[in-house]
Design an enzyme around this catalytic site. Structure first.
Site, PDB file in Angstrom:
ATOM      1  N   HIS A  69       0.826  -1.344   0.142  1.00 18.82           N
ATOM      2  CA  HIS A  69       0.023  -0.134   0.221  1.00 18.82           C
ATOM      3  C   HIS A  69       0.937   1.298  -0.069  1.00 18.82           C
ATOM      4  O   HIS A  69       0.690   2.204  -0.580  1.00 18.82           O
ATOM      5  CB  HIS A  69      -0.958   0.130   1.224  1.00 18.82           C
ATOM      6  CG  HIS A  69      -2.225  -0.845   0.897  1.00 18.82           C
ATOM      7  ND1 HIS A  69      -2.203  -2.179   0.863  1.00 18.82           N
ATOM      8  CD2 HIS A  69      -3.689  -0.444   0.353  1.00 18.82           C
ATOM      9  CE1 HIS A  69      -3.387  -2.627   0.467  1.00 18.82           C
ATOM     10  NE2 HIS A  69      -4.194  -1.581   0.360  1.00 18.82           N
ATOM     11  N   LYS A  71     -10.087  -8.239   6.965  1.00 17.30           N
ATOM     12  CA  LYS A  71     -10.942  -8.557   8.117  1.00 17.30           C
ATOM     13  C   LYS A  71     -10.864  -7.438   8.978  1.00 17.30           C
ATOM     14  O   LYS A  71     -10.003  -6.523   8.952  1.00 17.30           O
ATOM     15  CB  LYS A  71     -10.033  -9.947   9.022  1.00 17.30           C
ATOM     16  CG  LYS A  71      -8.879  -9.446   9.601  1.00 17.30           C
ATOM     17  CD  LYS A  71      -8.581 -10.764  10.337  1.00 17.30           C
ATOM     18  CE  LYS A  71      -6.957 -10.843  11.016  1.00 17.30           C
ATOM     19  NZ  LYS A  71      -7.080 -10.103  12.146  1.00 17.30           N
TER      20      LYS A  71
END
Lengths: 295, 194
Positions: free
Chosen positions: B36, B102
């Site tokens: 990222h 998650k």
């Protein structure tokens, strides 16, 4: 007393311990998850999650593949008889760790924080983390905990008194700290979690104490009735929070709460909370030249 | 169970609502912490075609090499909230239709899902062996040497990958709802005035 053993025998025994820890859960943990599943409502998301988790545990055992891809911090508690070299055991555990990484029981998880480089074999500074103690038995005891990063990131430490929690320097303050930690952990540590709590000590011994509680059996009872009562009350109240398995809502937010205490400084009252995910990968072995037994 | 074929169009994604159970089929790309940062800071062109109209999976797999091929051995989701500072930009810049992980994400990501027509899918944490079984092919990998196995970007094909929509393109977030509910109970247990 002298313990004569071959390096390769000990190394192989540790490799097997790592394999078991990564690919299989101890029976008390599986039982706790099964019970949790039965408690959740038929057709609920919570029950679905726990069923999937149980299926995953079964498949991982059958295939001997990691239960969770994050094979985590590898923490060892080693107990040695008098005269066994700590340096020798340290070297053999490191060798077994490298081999376990090659065999993909472990994911390469040791990253240099300065260069960002992954060592590729799970060894490095404090990797794995090995703590030694001496005991009187004619055997080497090795306990291993694999603790994933998700749950490690939400492990935390409170300094009492805490004004925002209205938590004083007593067991009620401990209670409040643990409830707060679990609410804040939601979505990060994989629920239902197991809470290891260290009351007292200094910042490092307190957290070590908390982590050591994670080696206890989930269905044991604390020998001190007051702490046993607190563990029971915390478990009940944590499961009233409605966070549920994976934070989807439900009755099971925690599987167990285990509290240990250590003497503190007059000026300090630390509550250290080691959050362990449902994938509570704790295993132990007892090694002698003649026999290796696993829990 | 809603079957989603990846890559996918915006219209189909906008139909999804919090609580929908989905099954993913097609191409995904894994990406977590180092990936990222790389996607936001260096804006590499070489991954654009792989990311367009598909989903990024927050996952650091355990992989095994067989000859020249890679096999996924364990591949559950990692905690998504760590990518909150980058995710909105990544969704917009690369035209993502979804994020899988998650624990849910924060307000910036929720806004980006709404603006760009994307969803957040929750996979079950620790379901590593079962999810790895749904990875049927590893196409290629980016930044393996530099980021290491867990943080590299793996381009994979999945079949019947199970997940649940927990943040949609209409501002809905199951995570916000559960958090507020549990926080009210926390305040009662701690005798903190609401």
């Amino acid at each position: 007393m002298k313990l004569d053993f071959q390096d390769h025998a000990f190394r192989a025994a540790v490799l097997e311990l790592i394999r078991r820890a990564s690919t299989d859960l101890a029976p008390d943990v599986v039982r706790a998850i099964q019970t949790a599943r039965e408690n959740e409502d038929e057709g609920s998301a919570a029950r679905g999650v726990l069923s999937a988790i149980l299926k995953n545990i079964e498949r991982a055992r059958e295939k001997s593949t990691p239960i969770c891809q994050d094979t985590g911090t590898n923490m060892y508690e080693v107990t040695l008889p008098l005269g066994v070299s700590m340096r020798r055991i340290d070297t053999l555990i490191r060798e077994a760790t490298r081999e376990a990484t090659e065999k993909v029981y472990l994911r390469p998880n040791a990253v240099d924080p300065v260069t960002g480089k992954n060592s590729g074999d799970n060894t490095g500074v404090f990797a794995p983390y090995i703590h030694f103690e001496e005991w009187d038995e004619p055997a080497i005891g090795v306990k291993l905990l694999l603790k994933g990063g998700g749950c490690e990131n939400v492990s935390t430490q409170y300094t009492l008194p805490d004004v925002t929690l209205k938590a004083g320097r007593d067991l009620e303050g401990v209670y409040k700290s643990v409830v707060d930690a679990v609410v804040k952990a939601q979505g990060r540590g994989c629920a239902p979690g197991i809470l290891g709590v260290g009351v007292g000590g200094d910042r490092s011994s307190g957290m070590m104490l908390a982590k050591k509680q994670l080696f206890r059996r989930l269905d044991d009872t604390h020998p001190d009735p007051e702490l046993a009562q607190l563990e029971f009350r915390l478990l009940k109240d944590l499961n009233s929070l409605g966070i549920g398995p994976m934070g989807f809502g439900g009755k099971t937010t925690a599987l167990a709460v285990k509290i240990g205490v250590a003497h503190r400084l007059p000026a300090s009252f630390f509550v250290s909370v080691a959050y362990m995910c449902w994938a509570d990968r704790k295993h132990s072995m007892r090694f002698t030249p003649d026999e290796v037994s696993y829990d | 169970m809603i079957d989603l074929k990846l890559p996918i169009d915006e219209k189909t994604i906008r139909k999804l609502k919090v609580g929908d159970e989905v099954s993913l089929n097609g191409r995904l790309v894994t990406g977590r912490d180092a990936a990222h940062v790389w996607l936001v800071k260096e804006r590499p062109d070489l991954v654009r075609d792989f990311l367009k109209d598909t989903m990024i999976y927050h996952c650091g797999p355990v992989v095994k090499k067989r000859g020249n091929d890679w096999e996924f051995v364990a591949a559950g989701p990692t905690t998504s909230i760590r990518e909150e500072p980058y995710q909105g930009t990544v969704i917009q810049e690369y035209g993502l239709r979804g994020v899988i992980g998650k624990g849910g994400m924060g307000p910036e990501t929720l806004k980006a899902l709404e603006t760009n027509g994307a969803v957040y899918l929750h996979a079950i944490g620790g379901l590593a062996t079962l999810i790895a079984e749904s990875v049927v092919k590893v196409h290629t990998v980016f930044k393996l040497e530099e980021f290491g196995v867990p943080e590299a970007m793996w381009v994979i094909d999945v079949r019947d990958f199970p997940a649940v929509v927990t943040m949609d393109s209409h501002g809905g977030s199951l995570h916000d709802k559960i958090f507020h509910h549990s926080d009210e109970i926390r305040k009662k247990l701690l005798h903190i005035d609401v």
